[in-house]
Write a protein that holds these residues in place. Structure first.
Motif, PDB file in Angstrom:
ATOM      1  N   SER A 131       0.871  -1.171   0.000  1.00 31.18           N
ATOM      2  CA  SER A 131       0.000   0.000   0.000  1.00 31.18           C
ATOM      3  C   SER A 131       0.910   1.223   0.000  1.00 31.18           C
ATOM      4  O   SER A 131       1.565   1.507   1.006  1.00 31.18           O
ATOM      5  CB  SER A 131      -0.911   0.018   1.227  1.00 31.18           C
ATOM      6  OG  SER A 131      -1.896  -0.987   1.125  1.00 31.18           O
ATOM      7  N   VAL A 147      -3.346   0.320  -3.242  1.00 25.18           N
ATOM      8  CA  VAL A 147      -3.908  -0.170  -1.984  1.00 25.18           C
ATOM      9  C   VAL A 147      -3.964  -1.688  -2.066  1.00 25.18           C
ATOM     10  O   VAL A 147      -4.523  -2.237  -3.019  1.00 25.18           O
ATOM     11  CB  VAL A 147      -5.319   0.401  -1.753  1.00 25.18           C
ATOM     12  CG1 VAL A 147      -5.967  -0.262  -0.549  1.00 25.18           C
ATOM     13  CG2 VAL A 147      -5.265   1.912  -1.551  1.00 25.18           C
ATOM     14  N   ASP A 148      -3.368  -2.351  -1.090  1.00 22.07           N
ATOM     15  CA  ASP A 148      -3.362  -3.813  -1.064  1.00 22.07           C
ATOM     16  C   ASP A 148      -2.924  -4.400  -2.407  1.00 22.07           C
ATOM     17  O   ASP A 148      -3.532  -5.348  -2.908  1.00 22.07           O
ATOM     18  CB  ASP A 148      -4.744  -4.343  -0.659  1.00 22.07           C
ATOM     19  CG  ASP A 148      -5.117  -3.920   0.766  1.00 22.07           C
ATOM     20  OD1 ASP A 148      -4.199  -3.697   1.589  1.00 22.07           O
ATOM     21  OD2 ASP A 148      -6.321  -3.790   1.051  1.00 22.07           O
ATOM     22  N   LEU A 252      -5.822   7.199   3.798  1.00 17.46           N
ATOM     23  CA  LEU A 252      -5.482   5.874   3.267  1.00 17.46           C
ATOM     24  C   LEU A 252      -4.566   5.044   4.157  1.00 17.46           C
ATOM     25  O   LEU A 252      -4.442   3.846   3.958  1.00 17.46           O
ATOM     26  CB  LEU A 252      -4.824   6.021   1.886  1.00 17.46           C
ATOM     27  CG  LEU A 252      -5.745   6.580   0.798  1.00 17.46           C
ATOM     28  CD1 LEU A 252      -4.959   6.788  -0.489  1.00 17.46           C
ATOM     29  CD2 LEU A 252      -6.922   5.637   0.554  1.00 17.46           C
TER      30      LEU A 252
ATOM     31  N   VAL B 152     -10.816  -0.046   2.322  1.00 18.64           N
ATOM     32  CA  VAL B 152      -9.430   0.376   2.520  1.00 18.64           C
ATOM     33  C   VAL B 152      -9.212   0.517   4.024  1.00 18.64           C
ATOM     34  O   VAL B 152      -9.606   1.512   4.632  1.00 18.64           O
ATOM     35  CB  VAL B 152      -9.147   1.702   1.800  1.00 18.64           C
ATOM     36  CG1 VAL B 152      -7.721   2.164   2.074  1.00 18.64           C
ATOM     37  CG2 VAL B 152      -9.386   1.557   0.306  1.00 18.64           C
ATOM     38  N   GLY B 159      -7.109   3.453   8.197  1.00 19.28           N
ATOM     39  CA  GLY B 159      -7.667   3.942   6.937  1.00 19.28           C
ATOM     40  C   GLY B 159      -9.020   4.595   7.181  1.00 19.28           C
ATOM     41  O   GLY B 159      -9.753   4.209   8.090  1.00 19.28           O
TER      42      GLY B 159
END
Lengths: 313, 313
Positions: A131, A147-148, A252, B152, B159
């Protein structure tokens, strides 16, 4: 005989091309000029010719080529259609479909800033983080959000436009996007020059930068040389950029920010200016995000384009 | 005989529980008190008892229960361990493991604000959008970010902490998180009251709100009644909140913002104040994001918790 991937990064003056094996090793790397005349109608045929010639020369079978990844400077939808790429002269252009027809191999297309993030995660400064945000400090500020392990492209292909986050109230000059107070007005190479000119308009402090041809590199060279004015300019740059990254981190909570682009050539000293501001503004639970330098330079796009192919399902 | 899911939302005063079928219909819904004494050690056993009693009463077989989803007020890691939940009295608590042991069914755990976003996407105001931000305007501001249908959560479970994005420079009061100028200092119910008090400290404009016991509801009731002072306060609220949402949209380019929480009871009028600011600050390519109201109210958590179970792989 192995399997191969083409990774292509389409820029406004040249197209960078790479031939990769499945482990992401570069077997060959070359460039062709970008012919933008006539609405850029020659660009995709030129790329296809170059790829087809390479396949013929290496005596590869089409079935040995897993696919062709393309990074393009514009918003891309899920069908691989680019909705306008000003630097290439393109209007709406079905890149995936065209390349599959011209090359006879599966193609996948992404926005260049996003694809570069994938490249840095895979083989560059972002290795080990799944991420991360790629922050490209060039003429403007480009961004890519992962993300991921997956790219955040956004519903209109406008994901990762971190250069256009509003970060400063009361700005009077407009950004290229039409808004006022965008991150790239302060954190890009152009932004640093703007900050420097404002600084010298207001301060009498002597500096070798004053009356010189100011560039972002000149500012950070002067920082390295101990110039106090340059340090104040870098301080303002770092305050605003650190604040912008903090805003992103509060939303995030990424593992890392990977900082690339021309400005990043200044090296780790950038982080001395960005980190205090980042830590001041970020939500405490997201403070651990690492700040690291990008390492692939101009090759991030071809690496990321190759990774796009590996990520196809 | 069908298959069933439990969705549980653990709050500081009560635990909301729901029994769902596979289509997401609520078969039964009930609450139990949250016993926070002794570091909250009774909370998980109480929930397990209630679930096990329900299974016995309905004569379900354990194999008919697909799983148990839990929404908890704290950061949660991928292993279902909660790292401190102040409102429950918890330190580090292995919620997934404990519930699986006590109930004998698979469990999955998420942060409550994130899980609520999943609920609103699945059965609430966010239906039809697979990239959205839930913005919960309550005492504070909670957030949940969903990209391409997936939550997320962030690398530390932080997040979606959009209430703690920095949005105002020069603020002198500190937010609960310790920073100054966080979104929730202006956009939450508490934030609106703060803005109103500041307004009446500076302005002489007559208003029924002046000297009254100001609440966010009172402000928006006065807006509905045509009070000019209330409109100015709502304008300041909308300016800051719209700016914050614009920052998020420039990074993520979501399809929609789903606005919930107590303040959202004011209804669509909120968007009259938020939208102009949003459009002023957002990157043009991300401007199409819809602003919609959440519809599940306090049930968003149990719906989202049930969806967590369906999303298990």
């Amino acid at each position: 005989m192995g399997k191969y991937i083409f990774g292509v990064d389409v820029g406004g003056t040249s197209v960078k091309m790479g031939l990769f094996d499945m482990a992401g090793m570069v077997i060959d790397k070359w460039e062709i000029p970008t012919r933008t005349e006539n609405g850029g109608e020659l660009i995709l045929p030129d790329i296809a010719d170059s790829i087809n010639q390479k396949i013929t020369k290496e005596q590869y079978l089409k079935e040995d080529i897993i696919g062709l990844g393309m990074a393009v400077p514009g918003p891309v939808n899920a069908a691989g259609v680019v909705n306008k790429a000003v630097n290439l002269g393109w209007g709406v252009t079905p890149v995936k479909e065209t390349m599959e027809r011209l090359c006879g191999i599966p193609a996948v297309v992404g926005n260049d800033a996003n694809v570069a993030a994938l490249g840095e995660m895979w083989k560059g400064g972002g290795q080990g983080y799944d991420s991360l945000i790629l922050v490209t400090l060039g003429t403007g500020i480009g961004g890519g959000v992962i993300v991921d392990g997956r790219l955040v492209t956004g519903v209109n292909g406008a994901g990762g436009e971190i250069g256009h986050m509003h970060v400063v109230d009361g700005e009077e000059e407009a950004c290229n996007c039409g808004c006022k107070g965008c991150l790239e007005q302060y954190g890009s190479a152009t932004g640093i020059v703007r900050l420097a000119k404002r600084y010298f308009g207001k301060s009498d402090r002597p500096s070798p930068l004053r009356n010189a041809d100011i560039t972002a590199k000149a500012v950070f060279d002067a920082v390295a040389g101990g110039d106090e004015a340059a340090k104040e300019i870098a301080g303002e740059f770092g305050e605003i950029l650190g604040k912008g990254l903090a805003m992103i981190a509060s939303v995030l909570n990424p593992a890392a920010f990977v900082v690339g682009g021309g400005v990043s050539k200044a090296g780790e000293v950038l982080f001395d200016y960005i980190r205090p501001s980042f830590e001041k503004y970020v939500f405490p639970g997201a403070k651990d995000a690492k700040l690291v330098l990008a390492t692939l330079g101009n090759d991030a796009g071809i690496y990321g384009a190759a990774k796009l192919v590996l990520d196809m399902e």
